[in-house]
Write a protein that holds these residues in place. Sequence first.
Motif, PDB file in Angstrom:
ATOM      1  N   ASP A  51      -9.150   0.076  67.408  1.00 45.22           N
ATOM      2  CA  ASP A  51      -8.157   0.544  66.451  1.00 45.22           C
ATOM      3  C   ASP A  51      -7.871  -0.581  65.467  1.00 45.22           C
ATOM      4  OD1 ASP A  51      -6.779   3.327  67.059  1.00 45.22           O
ATOM      5  OD2 ASP A  51      -7.272   2.417  68.997  1.00 45.22           O
ATOM      6  N   ILE A  52      -7.879  -0.235  64.183  1.00 41.99           N
ATOM      7  CA  ILE A  52      -7.592  -1.201  63.120  1.00 41.99           C
ATOM      8  C   ILE A  52      -6.221  -0.877  62.521  1.00 41.99           C
ATOM      9  CG2 ILE A  52      -8.261  -1.983  60.813  1.00 41.99           C
ATOM     10  CD1 ILE A  52     -11.167  -1.545  61.571  1.00 41.99           C
ATOM     11  N   TYR A  53      -5.412  -1.911  62.326  1.00 44.35           N
ATOM     12  CA  TYR A  53      -4.067  -1.765  61.766  1.00 44.35           C
ATOM     13  C   TYR A  53      -3.981  -2.572  60.476  1.00 44.35           C
ATOM     14  CZ  TYR A  53      -3.079   0.234  66.293  1.00 44.35           C
ATOM     15  OH  TYR A  53      -3.115   1.027  67.430  1.00 44.35           O
ATOM     16  N   GLU A  54      -3.779  -1.867  59.364  1.00 40.68           N
ATOM     17  CA  GLU A  54      -3.737  -2.478  58.032  1.00 40.68           C
ATOM     18  C   GLU A  54      -2.321  -2.382  57.468  1.00 40.68           C
ATOM     19  OE1 GLU A  54      -3.820  -3.899  54.396  1.00 40.68           O
ATOM     20  OE2 GLU A  54      -5.434  -4.250  55.853  1.00 40.68           O
ATOM     21  N   ARG A  55      -1.822  -3.496  56.924  1.00 43.23           N
ATOM     22  CA  ARG A  55      -0.452  -3.528  56.438  1.00 43.23           C
ATOM     23  C   ARG A  55      -0.252  -2.663  55.195  1.00 43.23           C
ATOM     24  NH1 ARG A  55       1.982  -8.367  56.069  1.00 43.23           N
ATOM     25  NH2 ARG A  55       3.391  -7.620  54.458  1.00 43.23           N
ATOM     26  N   SER A  56      -1.274  -2.539  54.350  1.00 40.18           N
ATOM     27  CA  SER A  56      -1.133  -1.745  53.136  1.00 40.18           C
ATOM     28  C   SER A  56      -1.085  -0.262  53.468  1.00 40.18           C
ATOM     29  CB  SER A  56      -2.307  -2.014  52.184  1.00 40.18           C
ATOM     30  OG  SER A  56      -2.239  -1.158  51.067  1.00 40.18           O
ATOM     31  N   ALA A  57      -0.193   0.468  52.791  1.00 39.15           N
ATOM     32  CA  ALA A  57      -0.065   1.900  53.037  1.00 39.15           C
ATOM     33  C   ALA A  57      -1.090   2.711  52.261  1.00 39.15           C
ATOM     34  CB  ALA A  57       1.339   2.374  52.664  1.00 39.15           C
ATOM     35  N   SER A  58      -1.784   2.087  51.319  1.00 40.15           N
ATOM     36  CA  SER A  58      -2.784   2.799  50.533  1.00 40.15           C
ATOM     37  C   SER A  58      -4.142   2.142  50.730  1.00 40.15           C
ATOM     38  CB  SER A  58      -2.398   2.789  49.051  1.00 40.15           C
ATOM     39  OG  SER A  58      -2.231   1.462  48.598  1.00 40.15           O
ATOM     40  N   ASP A  59      -5.193   2.827  50.289  1.00 37.83           N
ATOM     41  CA  ASP A  59      -6.526   2.264  50.404  1.00 37.83           C
ATOM     42  C   ASP A  59      -6.604   0.938  49.667  1.00 37.83           C
ATOM     43  OD1 ASP A  59      -7.585   4.189  52.015  1.00 37.83           O
ATOM     44  OD2 ASP A  59      -8.568   5.314  50.399  1.00 37.83           O
ATOM     45  N   LEU A  60      -7.311  -0.006  50.248  1.00 38.83           N
ATOM     46  CA  LEU A  60      -7.472  -1.307  49.609  1.00 38.83           C
ATOM     47  C   LEU A  60      -8.407  -1.162  48.424  1.00 38.83           C
ATOM     48  CD1 LEU A  60      -7.855  -3.543  52.780  1.00 38.83           C
ATOM     49  CD2 LEU A  60      -5.775  -2.895  51.564  1.00 38.83           C
ATOM     50  N   ASP A  61      -8.187  -1.998  47.411  1.00 43.36           N
ATOM     51  CA  ASP A  61      -9.014  -1.914  46.224  1.00 43.36           C
ATOM     52  C   ASP A  61      -9.115  -3.294  45.605  1.00 43.36           C
ATOM     53  OD1 ASP A  61     -10.467  -0.926  44.049  1.00 43.36           O
ATOM     54  OD2 ASP A  61      -8.642  -0.748  42.854  1.00 43.36           O
ATOM     55  N   TYR A 120     -16.686  -2.621  51.158  1.00 38.34           N
ATOM     56  CA  TYR A 120     -15.533  -2.029  51.844  1.00 38.34           C
ATOM     57  C   TYR A 120     -15.725  -0.533  52.055  1.00 38.34           C
ATOM     58  CZ  TYR A 120     -10.770  -0.166  52.334  1.00 38.34           C
ATOM     59  OH  TYR A 120      -9.656   0.512  52.755  1.00 38.34           O
ATOM     60  N   SER A 121     -16.096   0.181  51.013  1.00 32.93           N
ATOM     61  CA  SER A 121     -16.218   1.638  51.137  1.00 32.93           C
ATOM     62  C   SER A 121     -17.341   2.018  52.084  1.00 32.93           C
ATOM     63  CB  SER A 121     -16.427   2.280  49.769  1.00 32.93           C
ATOM     64  OG  SER A 121     -17.603   1.801  49.147  1.00 32.93           O
ATOM     65  N   THR A 122     -18.416   1.239  52.122  1.00 34.27           N
ATOM     66  CA  THR A 122     -19.513   1.522  53.055  1.00 34.27           C
ATOM     67  C   THR A 122     -19.047   1.345  54.495  1.00 34.27           C
ATOM     68  OG1 THR A 122     -21.151   0.813  51.411  1.00 34.27           O
ATOM     69  CG2 THR A 122     -21.866   0.901  53.703  1.00 34.27           C
ATOM     70  N   LEU A 123     -18.379   0.229  54.777  1.00 34.63           N
ATOM     71  CA  LEU A 123     -17.885  -0.017  56.133  1.00 34.63           C
ATOM     72  C   LEU A 123     -16.830   1.011  56.534  1.00 34.63           C
ATOM     73  CD1 LEU A 123     -17.504  -3.901  55.947  1.00 34.63           C
ATOM     74  CD2 LEU A 123     -19.184  -2.677  57.341  1.00 34.63           C
ATOM     75  N   LYS A 124     -15.928   1.329  55.600  1.00 32.24           N
ATOM     76  CA  LYS A 124     -14.843   2.273  55.910  1.00 32.24           C
ATOM     77  C   LYS A 124     -15.394   3.661  56.228  1.00 32.24           C
ATOM     78  CE  LYS A 124     -10.355   3.440  55.820  1.00 32.24           C
ATOM     79  NZ  LYS A 124      -9.787   3.910  54.552  1.00 32.24           N
ATOM     80  N   SER A 125     -16.442   4.073  55.514  1.00 31.51           N
ATOM     81  CA  SER A 125     -17.015   5.396  55.778  1.00 31.51           C
ATOM     82  C   SER A 125     -17.658   5.453  57.149  1.00 31.51           C
ATOM     83  CB  SER A 125     -18.035   5.756  54.698  1.00 31.51           C
ATOM     84  OG  SER A 125     -19.171   4.916  54.767  1.00 31.51           O
ATOM     85  N   VAL A 126     -18.239   4.336  57.599  1.00 32.83           N
ATOM     86  CA  VAL A 126     -18.831   4.294  58.934  1.00 32.83           C
ATOM     87  C   VAL A 126     -17.740   4.289  59.999  1.00 32.83           C
ATOM     88  CG1 VAL A 126     -20.200   2.897  60.537  1.00 32.83           C
ATOM     89  CG2 VAL A 126     -20.954   3.176  58.162  1.00 32.83           C
ATOM     90  N   PHE A 127     -16.683   3.497  59.782  1.00 30.56           N
ATOM     91  CA  PHE A 127     -15.629   3.403  60.794  1.00 30.56           C
ATOM     92  C   PHE A 127     -14.803   4.681  60.866  1.00 30.56           C
ATOM     93  CE2 PHE A 127     -11.545   2.142  62.593  1.00 30.56           C
ATOM     94  CZ  PHE A 127     -11.961   1.415  63.705  1.00 30.56           C
ATOM     95  N   GLY A 128     -14.567   5.316  59.735  1.00 29.18           N
ATOM     96  CA  GLY A 128     -13.776   6.536  59.705  1.00 29.18           C
ATOM     97  C   GLY A 128     -12.289   6.256  59.621  1.00 29.18           C
ATOM     98  N   SER A 129     -11.503   7.317  59.546  1.00 35.84           N
ATOM     99  CA  SER A 129     -10.061   7.176  59.322  1.00 35.84           C
ATOM    100  C   SER A 129      -9.212   7.413  60.567  1.00 35.84           C
ATOM    101  CB  SER A 129      -9.611   8.142  58.226  1.00 35.84           C
ATOM    102  OG  SER A 129      -9.924   9.479  58.583  1.00 35.84           O
ATOM    103  N   GLU A 130      -9.790   8.029  61.627  1.00 32.09           N
ATOM    104  CA  GLU A 130      -8.974   8.407  62.781  1.00 32.09           C
ATOM    105  C   GLU A 130      -8.327   7.205  63.444  1.00 32.09           C
ATOM    106  OE1 GLU A 130      -9.300  10.833  67.052  1.00 32.09           O
ATOM    107  OE2 GLU A 130     -11.058  10.651  65.738  1.00 32.09           O
ATOM    108  N   HIS A 131      -9.029   6.102  63.544  1.00 30.68           N
ATOM    109  CA  HIS A 131      -8.511   4.908  64.213  1.00 30.68           C
ATOM    110  C   HIS A 131      -8.266   3.761  63.233  1.00 30.68           C
ATOM    111  CE1 HIS A 131      -8.987   6.517  68.290  1.00 30.68           C
ATOM    112  NE2 HIS A 131     -10.073   7.107  67.810  1.00 30.68           N
ATOM    113  N   TYR A 132      -8.097   4.110  61.963  1.00 32.47           N
ATOM    114  CA  TYR A 132      -7.764   3.140  60.927  1.00 32.47           C
ATOM    115  C   TYR A 132      -6.345   3.464  60.469  1.00 32.47           C
ATOM    116  CZ  TYR A 132      -8.397   0.242  56.702  1.00 32.47           C
ATOM    117  OH  TYR A 132      -8.295  -0.722  55.721  1.00 32.47           O
ATOM    118  N   HIS A 133      -5.391   2.642  60.888  1.00 32.76           N
ATOM    119  CA  HIS A 133      -3.972   2.947  60.714  1.00 32.76           C
ATOM    120  C   HIS A 133      -3.403   2.114  59.567  1.00 32.76           C
ATOM    121  CE1 HIS A 133      -4.464   4.739  64.716  1.00 32.76           C
ATOM    122  NE2 HIS A 133      -5.015   3.592  65.073  1.00 32.76           N
ATOM    123  N   GLN A 134      -2.837   2.791  58.567  1.00 37.56           N
ATOM    124  CA  GLN A 134      -2.321   2.096  57.397  1.00 37.56           C
ATOM    125  C   GLN A 134      -0.793   2.012  57.426  1.00 37.56           C
ATOM    126  OE1 GLN A 134      -5.083   4.670  54.834  1.00 37.56           O
ATOM    127  NE2 GLN A 134      -4.951   2.784  53.648  1.00 37.56           N
TER     128      GLN A 134
END
Length: 395
Positions: free
Chosen positions: A46-56, A117-131
Amino acid sequence: MSTSLPSSSAVSSPSPSRPRHAVIIGGSLGGLFAGTMLRQIGWDVDIYERSASDLDSRGGGIVLQPEVLEVFRRIGVDIRRQALGVPSINRVVLDKDGSVRVRRPAPQTQTSWSLIYSTLKSVFGSEHYHQGRVLSHVEQDPDSARVTACFEDGSRASGDLLIGADGGDSRVRSQFWPAQRPGYAGYLAWRGLLPEADMPATTRAVLHGDFGFANHTGSHILGYLVPGEGNSIWPEQRLYNWVWYRVASEAMLEQVMLDRDGRQRAYSVPEGLLAPRWRQHLREEAPQLLPPPFRDAVLATDAPFVQAIRDLAVEQMVSGRVLILGDAASIPRPHTAASTLKAAANALSLADALQASPDDIDAALARWEPRQVALGQQLLRQGVEAGQLLLFHHP
């Protein structure tokens, strides 16, 4: 530069009775490198990111390094078909009058932060990526060998391993190694992204398709093409990425970091938020210090941005079941082209070590740490040497 890649044929041992679980703090490149690699060896992550929106980071030009390609290969990205960047043919060094001092073949590929970033994020998915999850502190239970992330919203997340991949101002590092902090290197990097279609004729004629450089006292600039909007690598849809290093006192740095809205920032001002006085400062200094092809690229850029150059290389990366990697552990200067390389190398080596000792995480971390500490310190030395030569002319 490149480092030797970890072996892709790590020794396999029987898996433990239950899947191991990793909690990763930070959802940028370091966290995603680690998360995708641990998933690849059978861990729950599980990944926990402090930003509430997608990183850019629309800009961030990156030299595509073998370690990044190795991560992509292992997690199943088809690097033969994936458009990963923009090739450059030559390295070109300009004199102040714009004439070419050196032009030599040096083929390489430049990519962008957002594409990786977008390549890695698409592989990891959003279910266990918590913003929107801001870390408060970390707790360890030596009896159960479990480690828990405690967040400011009162929530908690526990696992067998906690990875601090939360960048140069890491909260994980500040809790476990509070004395290890980045230091200002004495200069900053003005940066800009210019649509390829808007490149001035002087810039296009001399620098288009190549990796260009120019040096002057207290000034060093470079530039190259990177993927554009939507990660496009098609001609005329790409971006020209320039980075201009300038010596600046700490007092000047503090003033530069006061953005257009009056907010005092620490070490970077994003695209579009630079105060008008500093945009004018660039417009005044570019004709004095830069060869015409670079001068015109800087003057044509609508929204330059800036970052301080900092140094960090920790002496420890592991405390119990907590570890730090990527920029949380070391910040090599950009001259090394190694920040992304180092994060990928940390993750590759960690996956190999854990796969080789699936029933003994502590032994795996003990094997993993020394080489990663040494890598960070090696890159620190190389970056300092390059900066001293390029900006201060001290060999």
